[in-house]
Motif scaffolding. Sequence first.
Motif, PDB file in Angstrom:
ATOM      1  N   PHE A  48     -14.476  32.690 -26.545  1.00 14.33           N
ATOM      2  CA  PHE A  48     -14.769  31.700 -25.517  1.00 14.33           C
ATOM      3  C   PHE A  48     -13.441  31.171 -25.002  1.00 14.33           C
ATOM      4  CE2 PHE A  48     -18.318  31.760 -28.436  1.00 14.33           C
ATOM      5  CZ  PHE A  48     -19.387  31.922 -27.576  1.00 14.33           C
ATOM      6  N   ALA A  49     -13.302  31.111 -23.691  1.00 10.75           N
ATOM      7  CA  ALA A  49     -12.092  30.596 -23.065  1.00 10.75           C
ATOM      8  C   ALA A  49     -12.485  29.549 -22.029  1.00 10.75           C
ATOM      9  CB  ALA A  49     -11.305  31.731 -22.414  1.00 10.75           C
ATOM     10  N   SER A  50     -11.568  28.655 -21.739  1.00 13.11           N
ATOM     11  CA  SER A  50     -11.856  27.575 -20.793  1.00 13.11           C
ATOM     12  C   SER A  50     -11.874  28.083 -19.353  1.00 13.11           C
ATOM     13  CB  SER A  50     -10.822  26.456 -20.940  1.00 13.11           C
ATOM     14  OG  SER A  50      -9.558  26.904 -20.478  1.00 13.11           O
ATOM     15  N   HIS A  51     -12.660  27.419 -18.518  1.00 11.63           N
ATOM     16  CA  HIS A  51     -12.694  27.762 -17.090  1.00 11.63           C
ATOM     17  C   HIS A  51     -11.310  27.663 -16.447  1.00 11.63           C
ATOM     18  CE1 HIS A  51     -16.929  28.496 -16.629  1.00 11.63           C
ATOM     19  NE2 HIS A  51     -17.241  27.329 -17.155  1.00 11.63           N
ATOM     20  N   PRO A  52     -10.540  26.607 -16.710  1.00  8.72           N
ATOM     21  CA  PRO A  52      -9.210  26.553 -16.096  1.00  8.72           C
ATOM     22  C   PRO A  52      -8.328  27.751 -16.461  1.00  8.72           C
ATOM     23  CG  PRO A  52      -9.802  24.389 -16.905  1.00  8.72           C
ATOM     24  CD  PRO A  52     -10.854  25.349 -17.402  1.00  8.72           C
ATOM     25  N   LYS A 104      -7.808  33.760 -10.319  1.00  7.22           N
ATOM     26  CA  LYS A 104      -7.785  33.141  -8.992  1.00  7.22           C
ATOM     27  C   LYS A 104      -9.126  33.320  -8.267  1.00  7.22           C
ATOM     28  CE  LYS A 104      -3.017  32.680  -9.051  1.00  7.22           C
ATOM     29  NZ  LYS A 104      -2.895  32.063 -10.302  1.00  7.22           N
ATOM     30  N   GLN A 105      -9.137  34.017  -7.138  1.00 12.44           N
ATOM     31  CA  GLN A 105     -10.347  34.133  -6.318  1.00 12.44           C
ATOM     32  C   GLN A 105     -11.308  35.212  -6.811  1.00 12.44           C
ATOM     33  OE1 GLN A 105      -8.980  34.494  -2.291  1.00 12.44           O
ATOM     34  NE2 GLN A 105      -8.292  32.382  -2.211  1.00 12.44           N
TER      35      GLN A 105
END
Length: 129
Positions: free
Chosen positions: A49-53, A60-61
């Motif tokens: 699990f990794a953070s959205h930021p 990026k996009q």
Amino acid sequence: MRYAKTIIYVDNVEEVLDFYYQAFGLSTQALTESGDYGEIDSGEVILGFASHPLAQAQFKQSYIRAQPKQPALGFELTLCCDNVSESYDKAVIAGAEPLMPPSVRGEGAQAYVRAIEGTLIALVNECAG
């Protein structure tokens, strides 16, 4: 080549790790000091699990953020368990959204919940392999 890891991007890595432990009994095996990435002991394939930021900075996009209150993305995780009914109840008590209560399909039982970060989870008592 072998399949080694799945990473799910989430709002709060530590909260999701705790949920997966409370709901499914899967223990944390790694967590970065920053709390932006963690892994659970899920067997042969790592579930991270990794953070959205972290994802937004890296992709990026090319990144679309999953939203727990929106329809689920087009994939599911399947967890094998000895007792689907007990596992389903435990997951719901831990905060999972109940989607399909346990039912018998063929020779095995199956149920579906949605984890707190929005991932579809199939609970089954028969796993191939």
